[in-house]
Design an enzyme around this catalytic site. Structure first.
Site, PDB file in Angstrom:
ATOM      1  N   ASP A 199      -8.641  -1.186   4.463  1.00 42.64           N
ATOM      2  CA  ASP A 199      -8.449  -1.600   3.068  1.00 42.64           C
ATOM      3  C   ASP A 199      -8.426  -3.125   2.975  1.00 42.64           C
ATOM      4  O   ASP A 199      -7.545  -3.711   2.325  1.00 42.64           O
ATOM      5  CB  ASP A 199      -7.162  -1.001   2.503  1.00 42.64           C
ATOM      6  CG  ASP A 199      -7.129  -1.040   0.970  1.00 42.64           C
ATOM      7  OD1 ASP A 199      -8.211  -1.143   0.359  1.00 42.64           O
ATOM      8  OD2 ASP A 199      -6.030  -0.987   0.398  1.00 42.64           O
ATOM      9  N   VAL A 229       7.883  -3.713  -2.956  1.00 44.33           N
ATOM     10  CA  VAL A 229       8.246  -4.831  -2.083  1.00 44.33           C
ATOM     11  C   VAL A 229       9.238  -5.726  -2.809  1.00 44.33           C
ATOM     12  O   VAL A 229       9.026  -6.095  -3.964  1.00 44.33           O
ATOM     13  CB  VAL A 229       7.007  -5.637  -1.658  1.00 44.33           C
ATOM     14  CG1 VAL A 229       7.413  -6.783  -0.725  1.00 44.33           C
ATOM     15  CG2 VAL A 229       5.994  -4.736  -0.970  1.00 44.33           C
ATOM     16  N   GLY A 244       0.798  -1.208   0.000  1.00 41.12           N
ATOM     17  CA  GLY A 244       0.000   0.000   0.000  1.00 41.12           C
ATOM     18  C   GLY A 244       0.831   1.259   0.000  1.00 41.12           C
ATOM     19  O   GLY A 244       0.373   2.308  -0.416  1.00 41.12           O
TER      20      GLY A 244
END
Length: 592
Positions: free
Chosen positions: A217, A109, A105
């Protein structure tokens, strides 16, 4: 090729456009393609910038489609430049980067190896162009702090957070598995799997809520399924701590639209019940293979979420049990006040469904028609900016209230309990006459309930089963019951009674298995003198008096107390409720 709307959002992310310029162009042109053409014509965007934004978006979408590989995060912000080759091989925060995984988010990564622990980890890095914003840095660090507070098997934790070589980073465990999104790409999941995974996520979210953290979320992208089948919640990049101020308060709209609650669509502040809605929408998608609401435009989507109710999952997938279907719709009630009160309640309900038990589901509310269209329009304006930020960035088994503590002090060597409560009066017999005693236009149905233990007393709407004899043999049949919520009551000696609502469906209700939990009580042993050894039901215990034995099961139990130089004492006590039991004994010296 990335869609033109995604290219515009990427142009904002890369700093080529401001959010106001992007919004104004869209309002004038009415179409993303025309908006891009206008921006290029007026010189606010160059063709090179458009090509760069499209390239980065395409790279992110390709990352999002990778399935089956060990992954920590599936790309919930596909335009993040997660495959930057310049970082591969570098060591950040003691972790050597080996390759890209996707995006979270708040950042890209990477798969990395922790040099100190010599183990693979996931490294989330806040991109430099985000790091120019103090708000983004605060949000990134807040994600790390939020997850670091949580220690739960259904939440991917944080190993370290820091700043190194000009980069903000978070180190997390890596999970071998795939996201729920990957699994849904192959179609709906079996209902049993959905219940199991949903329960795990609910338990993880309940832990977060107990720590004052709302995820905001919850969606399939943010749920990983390990190779062992364990659901793990990730990406707290939009999480809000209850004590936080000045960050994403009411008026800002964060989250993924298809799974957002109606209150989030209206730009109101999210709370724990918003996570309940999002988890319900995620389970809906997993059960049916379809999104709860589908629309041609963002405005229509927000309007549908606020004003309409999706079809029940069992109507789209006949393999979904009715009780599970109505439970999911309960989680997705438009009015947050009508949803389950806490995520713990959701977890307990899903655990009951997983056991095959009945779950009390309130009758669904009628869709509200009073919500004004301007509210949704305001929500639309908020969500356009919010999506860019997000892209950047029962039980239902109701136990009765326990009665007050024990009564007067018992006599020595006696097991004492409060006076028993008066028995519940017998209800009237349900008969065939019920069909004619109420208006004939009321829709009715039948239901069969299997009770455990078999001797349990079962009533529905304060009436016995239609076939009276079966009410005492475990199988209880109720005919001509009005469709909707009905009051179910069950009681049996030595068991916790159940009283709550059960939803009666119009056609097939199937067989409902309802087990009652056996009573368990604390038993307190006290002796004069103290220090006696306790034996219960022929088994020597380690405890010595005074001592309290926890959760002794219902039934009659034999005890024996021994102490050096004292005559043994024996007796029995009975546990038939949750009331504590006390055994007080004045021991006598042993005759020589």
């Amino acid at each position: 090729m990335a869609g033109d709307s995604l290219v515009l959002r990427q142009a904002v992310t890369l700093g080529y456009l401001s959010e106001d310029e992007c919004r104004a162009a869209l309002e004038r042109a009415g179409d993303p393609s025309q908006a891009i053409a206008e921006l290029v014509t007026t010189g606010k965007l160059t063709q090179e910038q458009v090509n760069r934004a499209r390239s980065v978006s395409d790279a992110g979408q390709a990352t999002q489609k990778v399935t089956g590989a060990p992954t920590l995060v599936v790309n919930s912000n596909p335009h993040l430049h997660a495959d930057d080759p310049g970082l591969v091989g570098r060591t950040i925060g003691g972790c050597r980067i080996e390759g890209a995984l996707g995006a979270g988010g708040m950042g890209a990564v990477y798969r990395a190896r922790h040099l100190g622990l010599d183990k693979p980890v996931a490294l989330e890095i806040l991109p430099p162009h985000f790091a120019r914003s103090q708000e983004m840095i605060d949000r990134f660090q807040r994600e790390a702090r939020a997850v670091a507070k949580l220690d739960h098997p259904n939440i991917v934790g944080v190993l370290n957070v820091g700043f190194d070589s000009g980069l903000h980073y978070i180190v997390m465990p890596i999970v071998d598995g795939s996201s729920l999104t990957d699994r849904l790409s192959r179609g709906a999941l079996p209902p049993d799997d959905v219940v199991r995974l949903g329960r795990g996520v609910a338990e993880g979210l309940a832990q977060a809520h107990r720590n004052g953290i709302v995820h905001r979320d919850v969606k399939p992208d943010n749920i990983l399924v390990s190779q062992s089948g364990l659901a793990k919640l990730i990406d707290f990049g939009l999480a809000r701590e209850s004590a936080a101020t000045g960050l994403t308060e009411a008026g800002q709209l964060l989250g993924t639209p298809h799974y957002m609650s109606p209150e989030q669509c209206r730009g109101e502040q999210a709370d724990a019940r918003s996570d309940i809605y999002a988890l319900g929408a995620t389970m809906y998608h997993a059960l049916t293979g379809r999104l709860p609401h589908e629309a041609k435009s963002l405005y229509e989507l927000l309007d549908a979420i606020v004003k309409t109710r999706p079809k029940a999952p069992h109507e789209l997938n006949p393999g979904v049990p009715h009780n599970l279907s109505m439970f999911v719709l309960w989680m997705m009630e438009p009015d947050r006040g009508r949803r389950p009160g806490t995520m713990e309640e959701v977890a307990r309900g899903l655990a009951a469904l997983e056991r095959g038990s009945i779950v009390a589901v309130p009758a669904p509310s009628r869709p509200s028609r009073s919500l004004a269209r301007p509210l949704v329009l305001a929500g639309l304006l908020l969500v356009v900016a919010a999506i860019a930020v997000a892209a950047i960035g029962p039980t239902l088994w109701k136990r009765p209230v326990e009665p007050p503590g024990p009564g007067p002090a018992p006599s020595p060597a006696a097991a004492t309990k409060p006076a028993p409560k008066p028995p519940k009066p017998f209800p009237p017999l349900r008969t065939y006459m019920d069909k004619t005693m109420t208006p004939p236009n009321i829709e009715r149905s039948n239901i069969r309930i299997f009770a455990e233990p078999e001797g349990a007393l079962v009533t529905l709407d304060n009436k016995y089963a239609t076939i009276t004899l079966t009410a005492y043999r475990g199988r209880c049949e109720f005919n001509a019951v009005p469709v909707g919520a009905a009051k179910l009551y069950m009681d049996a000696p030595g068991h916790v009674s159940f009283e709550g609502d059960i939803y009666i469906f119009p056609k097939q209700n199937g067989d409902r298995f309802v087990p009652l939990d056996p009573y368990a009580a604390d038993v307190r042993f006290e002796t004069v003198p103290p220090g006696a050894k306790i034996s219960l039901d022929g088994k020597d215990l380690a405890e010595r008096t005074p001592a309290t034995l926890k959760d002794v099961k219902a039934g009659e139990h034999a005890w024996r107390l021994t102490a050096p130089g004292m005559a043994p004492e024996e007796g029995t006590f009975t546990v038939d409720s949750a009331d504590p039991v006390e055994v007080r004994v004045e021991m006598k010296k042993q005759d020589r």
